[in-house]
Design a protein around this motif. Structure first.
Motif, short mmCIF file in Angstrom:
data_model
loop_
_atom_site.label_atom_id
_atom_site.label_comp_id
_atom_site.label_asym_id
_atom_site.label_seq_id
_atom_site.Cartn_x
_atom_site.Cartn_y
_atom_site.Cartn_z
N TYR A 132 12.70 9.23 -15.01
CA TYR A 132 11.88 8.11 -14.56
C TYR A 132 11.97 7.90 -13.34
CZ TYR A 132 9.12 4.22 -14.15
OH TYR A 132 7.88 3.01 -13.83
N PHE A 133 10.82 7.99 -12.46
CA PHE A 133 10.57 7.55 -11.38
C PHE A 133 9.26 6.84 -11.02
CE2 PHE A 133 8.81 11.86 -11.30
CZ PHE A 133 7.74 11.62 -10.47
N ASN A 134 9.06 6.00 -9.87
CA ASN A 134 7.66 5.14 -9.71
C ASN A 134 7.61 5.44 -8.49
OD1 ASN A 134 5.95 2.77 -9.27
ND2 ASN A 134 6.29 2.56 -11.54
N THR A 135 6.47 6.14 -8.03
CA THR A 135 6.04 6.38 -6.42
C THR A 135 5.93 5.11 -5.68
OG1 THR A 135 4.56 8.26 -7.25
CG2 THR A 135 3.99 7.26 -5.03
N PHE A 136 5.33 3.91 -6.27
CA PHE A 136 5.14 2.68 -5.52
C PHE A 136 6.36 1.79 -5.87
CE2 PHE A 136 0.91 4.72 -5.29
CZ PHE A 136 0.63 4.81 -3.85
N GLY A 137 6.75 1.74 -6.78
CA GLY A 137 7.61 0.80 -7.23
C GLY A 137 8.85 0.46 -6.35
N GLY A 138 9.10 -0.61 -5.96
CA GLY A 138 10.38 -0.69 -4.97
C GLY A 138 10.05 -0.07 -3.53
N ASN A 139 8.70 -0.03 -3.06
CA ASN A 139 8.65 0.68 -1.73
C ASN A 139 8.89 -0.53 -0.79
OD1 ASN A 139 6.20 -0.91 -0.66
ND2 ASN A 139 5.46 -0.41 -2.58
N PRO A 140 9.34 -0.23 0.37
CA PRO A 140 9.84 -1.12 1.61
C PRO A 140 8.90 -2.25 1.72
CG PRO A 140 9.91 1.09 2.40
CD PRO A 140 9.29 1.22 1.06
N VAL A 141 7.56 -2.27 1.52
CA VAL A 141 6.93 -3.40 1.70
C VAL A 141 7.01 -4.30 0.41
CG1 VAL A 141 4.41 -4.45 1.83
CG2 VAL A 141 5.18 -2.52 3.26
N SER A 142 7.08 -3.74 -0.79
CA SER A 142 7.08 -4.59 -1.80
C SER A 142 8.52 -5.28 -1.70
CB SER A 142 6.86 -3.94 -3.07
OG SER A 142 5.62 -3.18 -3.29
#
Length: 461
Positions: free
Chosen positions: A322-332
């Motif tokens: 499992y991976f998520n491109t935007f989940g947990g990005n630095p801005v979030s």
């Protein structure tokens, strides 16, 4: 009793509008409404004359004419609209770097460390996603992978999101059991006011309602699915903002675990200080196997999280990718960390507990003046006011409830309705709500109820 409104929609959408003919002919922004309906799919809008919002600050929202509204509905802007600390964290990080999650970044790790420090011991691994829907979808996938079972138990009238799998879990959208997959069993929520077991006539309410969960796991065994998960929103928002008996979750969790399943607390609504504790499940003395978080975690920025034990996380990782491109990005992550810092610094758990107690007491006083109020319930700053045509029969006053959000909006206060019969006023303001804000809400609701029950519907009602 019907669970749909007069247009065949789920009753909790009784104050929502979908087609152009459902809005007032003289709506102030009719051209903008038409453009939205033409080019934006599934355009659910509130109010006969929708509010054209252009700015927010704290508990206030401002429309294009400069009129302000007290926001008593929005749990997305959790620490207040456009909180300066969150805005600064977002803008500064966006000005430095934002990218996908396959690189190291301190802020992402620091956010996970901070969030898990606020969870019970053992819940110490985060998987970041972008929404509550994604969190619940992943949580069920984890439970199925780890347990080797397929079935799920949820509440009747539940809403958990809108992906294909999670839509099936959202029984409020599928009230007919014939429309549900056979790997799903829904049970009655612990509604001690109007459910099958009631506080005015039954004993051992927690055990009675929890037994329904045990029966559901037996059904899933009979169907050959077994129980992978029990998913439950700990404030029961779409069921009408319920308070479970104190021992309900402890007993329900025991039944689920005995059947080999995992317990998932959907904290998208209840989490983040709103109930007067960090997490809604803390009121019941239980520790879930998986916690899902969403809406309020980013103060309006899309943030979703699945929190679980290291053992469960490692077992899932050994069997699935499992991976998520935007989940947990630095801005979030920067936004999420700023939200937690504001909650801690300003002690918003205490604020919600104390202001919520004041607000509930004032709503109970309103109940003495307005026979249409059948019940007041909830935790912290998540309260429900159930409207009935008659307190003896408890017939839902759904038609009246549908008129109240519009009348309150005309009076400068934004609230919603919820519940399986669309007759519960939903009060869920930003966490920075004050006692003075609560008093304004009460005096406005008092005037509106007086006007509507007297047969008037004007803006001064």
């Amino acid at each position: 009793m019907p669970t749909e409104d007069h247009r065949g929609r789920p009753a909790l959408l009784g104050a929502a509008h979908l087609g152009l003919d459902e809005f007032r002919a003289d709506a102030a922004n009719r051209d903008l409404i038409e453009r939205r309906l033409k080019h934006v799919g599934n355009s659910v809008l509130f109010y006969d004359d929708p509010v054209h919002l252009v700015r927010g600050e704290g508990v206030w929202l401002f429309d294009s004419d400069g009129r302000r509204y007290l926001d008593c509905y929005n749990n997305v802007a959790s620490v207040g609209h456009c909180h300066p600390d969150v805005v600064t964290a977002l803008s500064e990080q966006a000005g430095r770097l934002n990218t996908h999650t396959r690189y190291l970044h301190e802020t992402v790790v620091e956010y996970a460390e901070k969030l898990t420090s606020l969870m019970p011991d053992g819940l110490d691994v985060c998987t970041f996603v972008c929404s509550g829907t994604e969190a619940n979808d992943l949580a069920l996938r984890i439970a199925r992978t780890v347990t080797g079972r397929h079935g799920a138990v949820v509440m009747e009238g539940a809403y958990h999101g809108n992906s294909t799998v999670v839509d099936a879990l959202s029984t409020v959208l599928h009230p007919d059991p014939a429309d549900r997959p056979d790997w799903l069993v829904a049970v009655e929520p612990p509604n001690t006011y109007r459910g099958p077991f009631r506080r005015d006539r039954d004993d051992n309410l927690g055990a009675r309602y929890a037994r329904l969960v045990a029966d559901a796991t037996a059904v899933l065994d009979e169907r050959g699915h077994g129980t992978a998960a029990f998913m439950c929103d700990t404030v029961f928002d779409t069921q009408g903002t319920l308070e479970a008996p104190a021992d309900y979750f402890r007993l329900a969790y025991e039944h689920v675990r005995a059947a080999g399943g995992l317990c998932i607390a959907d904290e998208v609504q209840a989490g983040l200080a709103r109930t007067g504790r960090w997490w809604g499940f803390e009121h019941y003395g239980v520790t879930p196997d998986i916690v899902t978080l969403g809406k309020p975690m980013g103060d309006g920025h899309p943030v979703g999280i699945v929190v679980t034990t290291r053992e469960i996380a490692q077992e899932f990782a050994s069997r699935a990718v499992y991976f998520n491109t935007f989940g947990g990005n630095p801005v979030s992550a920067a936004a999420g960390r700023a939200v937690l810092e504001v909650c801690e610094r300003d002690d918003l758990t205490s604020r919600c507990r104390e202001v919520g107690a004041v607000l509930r007491a004032r709503l109970e006083q309103l109940m003495e003046r307005h026979p249409v109020i059948g019940d007041v319930r909830g935790l912290g700053l998540f309260l429900g006011v159930e409207l009935v045509e008659d307190r003896g029969t408890r017939t839902p006053a759904a038609a009246l409830a549908r008129r109240i959000p519009d009348a309150m909006r005309e009076a400068g206060v934004l609230i919603g309705i919820t519940g399986r019969y669309g007759n519960v006023l939903k009060i869920r303001p930003p966490l920075v709500f004050t006692a003075a804000d609560a008093e304004l809400l009460i005096t406005t609701l008092d005037r509106v109820l007086t006007g509507l029950t007297a047969g008037t519907t004007g803006p001064d009602a």
